[in-house]
Design a protein around this motif. Structure first.
Motif, PDB file in Angstrom:
ATOM      1  N   LEU A   1       0.838  -1.203   0.000  1.00 35.35           N
ATOM      2  CA  LEU A   1       0.000   0.000   0.000  1.00 35.35           C
ATOM      3  C   LEU A   1       0.871   1.250   0.000  1.00 35.35           C
ATOM      4  CD1 LEU A   1      -2.736  -1.144   2.531  1.00 35.35           C
ATOM      5  CD2 LEU A   1      -3.141  -0.523   0.133  1.00 35.35           C
ATOM      6  N   GLN A   2       1.943   1.228   0.760  1.00 37.46           N
ATOM      7  CA  GLN A   2       2.874   2.356   0.770  1.00 37.46           C
ATOM      8  C   GLN A   2       3.534   2.540  -0.590  1.00 37.46           C
ATOM      9  OE1 GLN A   2       5.469   1.257   3.995  1.00 37.46           O
ATOM     10  NE2 GLN A   2       4.046   1.921   5.580  1.00 37.46           N
ATOM     11  N   ARG A   3       3.712   1.443  -1.307  1.00 34.05           N
ATOM     12  CA  ARG A   3       4.337   1.498  -2.632  1.00 34.05           C
ATOM     13  C   ARG A   3       3.353   1.850  -3.740  1.00 34.05           C
ATOM     14  NH1 ARG A   3       8.451  -3.761  -2.766  1.00 34.05           N
ATOM     15  NH2 ARG A   3      10.026  -2.882  -1.351  1.00 34.05           N
ATOM     16  N   GLY A   4       2.055   1.896  -3.414  1.00 33.77           N
ATOM     17  CA  GLY A   4       1.097   2.377  -4.406  1.00 33.77           C
ATOM     18  C   GLY A   4       0.056   1.401  -4.889  1.00 33.77           C
ATOM     19  N   VAL A   5      -0.048   0.209  -4.310  1.00 30.73           N
ATOM     20  CA  VAL A   5      -1.103  -0.723  -4.705  1.00 30.73           C
ATOM     21  C   VAL A   5      -2.467  -0.084  -4.427  1.00 30.73           C
ATOM     22  CG1 VAL A   5      -2.259  -2.868  -4.037  1.00 30.73           C
ATOM     23  CG2 VAL A   5       0.180  -2.870  -4.541  1.00 30.73           C
ATOM     24  N   LYS A   6      -3.364  -0.128  -5.429  1.00 32.90           N
ATOM     25  CA  LYS A   6      -4.653   0.565  -5.308  1.00 32.90           C
ATOM     26  C   LYS A   6      -5.861  -0.331  -5.510  1.00 32.90           C
ATOM     27  CE  LYS A   6      -3.172   4.830  -4.679  1.00 32.90           C
ATOM     28  NZ  LYS A   6      -3.419   5.526  -3.399  1.00 32.90           N
ATOM     29  N   LEU A   7      -5.641  -1.612  -5.841  1.00 34.04           N
ATOM     30  CA  LEU A   7      -6.763  -2.510  -6.123  1.00 34.04           C
ATOM     31  C   LEU A   7      -6.440  -3.880  -5.541  1.00 34.04           C
ATOM     32  CD1 LEU A   7      -9.511  -2.570  -7.652  1.00 34.04           C
ATOM     33  CD2 LEU A   7      -8.256  -3.414  -9.651  1.00 34.04           C
ATOM     34  N   ILE A   8      -7.297  -4.355  -4.624  1.00 34.70           N
ATOM     35  CA  ILE A   8      -7.015  -5.568  -3.865  1.00 34.70           C
ATOM     36  C   ILE A   8      -8.242  -6.471  -3.874  1.00 34.70           C
ATOM     37  CG2 ILE A   8      -6.383  -6.490  -1.590  1.00 34.70           C
ATOM     38  CD1 ILE A   8      -5.359  -3.518  -1.031  1.00 34.70           C
ATOM     39  N   GLN A   9      -8.007  -7.754  -4.122  1.00 35.67           N
ATOM     40  CA  GLN A   9      -9.066  -8.747  -3.988  1.00 35.67           C
ATOM     41  C   GLN A   9      -8.781  -9.627  -2.772  1.00 35.67           C
ATOM     42  OE1 GLN A   9     -10.570 -12.960  -5.926  1.00 35.67           O
ATOM     43  NE2 GLN A   9      -9.436 -11.547  -7.263  1.00 35.67           N
ATOM     44  N   VAL A  10      -9.759  -9.734  -1.881  1.00 40.79           N
ATOM     45  CA  VAL A  10      -9.679 -10.683  -0.776  1.00 40.79           C
ATOM     46  C   VAL A  10     -10.177 -12.030  -1.304  1.00 40.79           C
ATOM     47  CG1 VAL A  10     -10.536 -11.313   1.504  1.00 40.79           C
ATOM     48  CG2 VAL A  10      -9.979  -8.919   0.990  1.00 40.79           C
ATOM     49  N   ARG A  11      -9.246 -12.971  -1.387  1.00 41.62           N
ATOM     50  CA  ARG A  11      -9.567 -14.308  -1.910  1.00 41.62           C
ATOM     51  C   ARG A  11      -9.021 -15.348  -0.932  1.00 41.62           C
ATOM     52  NH1 ARG A  11      -7.600 -18.566  -4.903  1.00 41.62           N
ATOM     53  NH2 ARG A  11      -8.938 -19.402  -6.551  1.00 41.62           N
ATOM     54  N   GLU A  12      -9.824 -15.697   0.040  1.00 43.93           N
ATOM     55  CA  GLU A  12      -9.416 -16.659   1.073  1.00 43.93           C
ATOM     56  C   GLU A  12     -10.536 -17.685   1.220  1.00 43.93           C
ATOM     57  OE1 GLU A  12      -6.440 -16.643   2.242  1.00 43.93           O
ATOM     58  OE2 GLU A  12      -5.814 -14.641   1.543  1.00 43.93           O
ATOM     59  N   LYS A  13     -10.572 -18.614   0.288  1.00 43.45           N
ATOM     60  CA  LYS A  13     -11.713 -19.521   0.148  1.00 43.45           C
ATOM     61  C   LYS A  13     -11.861 -20.499   1.304  1.00 43.45           C
ATOM     62  CE  LYS A  13     -12.008 -19.347  -4.909  1.00 43.45           C
ATOM     63  NZ  LYS A  13     -13.419 -18.996  -5.023  1.00 43.45           N
ATOM     64  N   GLU A  14     -10.797 -20.746   2.050  1.00 45.01           N
ATOM     65  CA  GLU A  14     -10.873 -21.748   3.114  1.00 45.01           C
ATOM     66  C   GLU A  14     -11.221 -21.143   4.477  1.00 45.01           C
ATOM     67  OE1 GLU A  14      -7.631 -24.436   3.168  1.00 45.01           O
ATOM     68  OE2 GLU A  14      -7.777 -24.904   1.031  1.00 45.01           O
ATOM     69  N   MET A  15     -11.380 -19.843   4.545  1.00 44.40           N
ATOM     70  CA  MET A  15     -11.773 -19.213   5.810  1.00 44.40           C
ATOM     71  C   MET A  15     -13.261 -19.368   6.046  1.00 44.40           C
ATOM     72  SD  MET A  15      -9.735 -15.576   6.034  1.00 44.40           S
ATOM     73  CE  MET A  15      -7.943 -15.508   6.150  1.00 44.40           C
ATOM     74  N   GLY A  16     -13.642 -19.591   7.300  1.00 43.34           N
ATOM     75  CA  GLY A  16     -15.047 -19.533   7.661  1.00 43.34           C
ATOM     76  C   GLY A  16     -15.555 -18.104   7.555  1.00 43.34           C
ATOM     77  N   ARG A  17     -16.873 -17.952   7.530  1.00 42.85           N
ATOM     78  CA  ARG A  17     -17.445 -16.632   7.254  1.00 42.85           C
ATOM     79  C   ARG A  17     -17.010 -15.583   8.275  1.00 42.85           C
ATOM     80  NH1 ARG A  17     -21.356 -14.388   4.119  1.00 42.85           N
ATOM     81  NH2 ARG A  17     -22.501 -12.607   4.971  1.00 42.85           N
ATOM     82  N   GLU A  18     -17.071 -15.908   9.568  1.00 42.93           N
ATOM     83  CA  GLU A  18     -16.721 -14.912  10.581  1.00 42.93           C
ATOM     84  C   GLU A  18     -15.240 -14.556  10.517  1.00 42.93           C
ATOM     85  OE1 GLU A  18     -18.848 -13.160  12.339  1.00 42.93           O
ATOM     86  OE2 GLU A  18     -20.371 -14.284  11.223  1.00 42.93           O
TER      87      GLU A  18
END
Length: 321
Positions: free
Chosen positions: A160-177
């Motif tokens: 983020l400090q280097r300039g990333v501006k678009l992020i996808q959260v893709r963590e399929k094995e996590m439970g909903r909470e």
């Protein structure tokens, strides 16, 4: 047979992301409409030679760093001041130049931010390009499963400090909470940097958490009949049929994969750049190249028509090469 006019077009870009638009002067077709600088490619010129000549004639500048990008065909209808014509636009990023742009042909000039256009009307052929420019050239996909939360969030802060501006959260094995808590942490870090956060697959959760958007797996894409409102909607594509469906739905962008071999899909045949470019040519959606990408692959992706590159592993490396 319709004659196609070849045109070289310059996206003159400042380091802060602003690009230059020019109004068409009185006496020309579509006078008063805004466009990217450029002009017709003569018979004895390459597109890059035409670009250089047009920028000298129109703006008095000499491009010194140029990156080829997409080609787009557009059929202009006849108007009261212009005949119908078909153009093939060769777009280039002009990243550095000598001289200061000046309106040498009576046109107005305006530096514009991709997400806050304040001139109008804009030539129709330029509208999809301006939408693509509102997206960054890197799309970062979370990888906490492999990295662990502590290492991942340290890497996220750095990027983020280097300039990333678009992020996808893709963590399929996590439970909903757990996923909600994880996504909330991503959002908390991303917001001060103006980075946009999408979540994989879950439209309802994107709305519930006030996220910027959702990224649909290809199977979800093919089941979708209407694009969700008030969200940035992206999707994963792997072939022409999926791209065509995303185009019909007018999604905001897609990923196309796998371009190269990737450890997460080692059994999938890679497209290669030639097939990737051919598929990109069939749609006008912004497309991110995905699969084995590193930041050093960005120029290759751009020259093959991508908006940028998507990465799940190399983007989080400390050096990100």
């Amino acid at each position: 047979m319709t004659k196609i006019i070849q045109v070289a077009v310059a996206i003159i870009t400042k380091p802060n992301g602003e690009y230059l638009l020019a109004s068409r002067p009185d006496g020309k077709g579509w006078a008063g409409w805004w466009e990217f600088p450029g002009g017709k490619i003569e018979n004895n010129e390459t597109s890059e030679q035409a670009l250089t000549r047009e920028l000298q004639e129109e703006l008095g500048i000499m491009p010194t760093q140029v990156q080829p990008w997409v080609k787009r065909r557009y059929d202009y209808p006849a108007t009261h001041d212009a005949e119908a014509r078909t153009v093939l636009l060769h777009f280039y990023f002009v990243l550095s130049w000598q001289g200061k742009p000046k309106p040498l042909e009576g046109q107005a000039l305006a530096w514009q931010h991709p997400q806050q256009l304040n001139v109008s009307p804009v030539l129709p052929a330029n509208a999809p390009i301006m939408h693509a420019l509102s997206l960054p050239d890197q799309y970062a996909i979370s990888n906490a499963k492999e990295m662990g939360d502590v290492v991942f969030f340290n890497a996220l802060q750095l990027q983020l400090q280097r300039g990333v501006k678009l992020i996808q959260v893709r963590e399929k094995e996590m439970g909903r909470e757990t996923l909600i808590d994880f996504t909330r942490r991503v959002l908390l870090l991303a917001r001060p940097y103006g980075a946009r956060v999408l979540i994989n697959a879950d439209v309802e959760l994107a709305i519930e958490m006030g996220l910027d958007g959702v990224h649909l797996p290809s199977q979800n894409l093919l089941q979708l009949e209407t694009k969700p409102n008030n969200l940035l909607v992206a999707a994963s594509c792997h072939n022409a049929a999926e791209l065509a469906h995303a185009q019909r739905l007018n999604l905001d962008f897609v990923t196309l994969s796998p371009v190269c071999e990737t450890s997460s899909h080692s059994d999938a045949a890679s497209l290669g750049w030639q097939t990737f470019a051919a598929l990109v040519d069939e749609v006008t959606l912004p497309i991110y190249a995905l699969g084995g990408m590193r930041t050093s692959d960005l120029p290759q992706a751009l020259v093959n028509g991508a908006r940028g590159i998507a990465m799940q592993r190399s983007v989080w490396a400390a050096t990100a090469i």
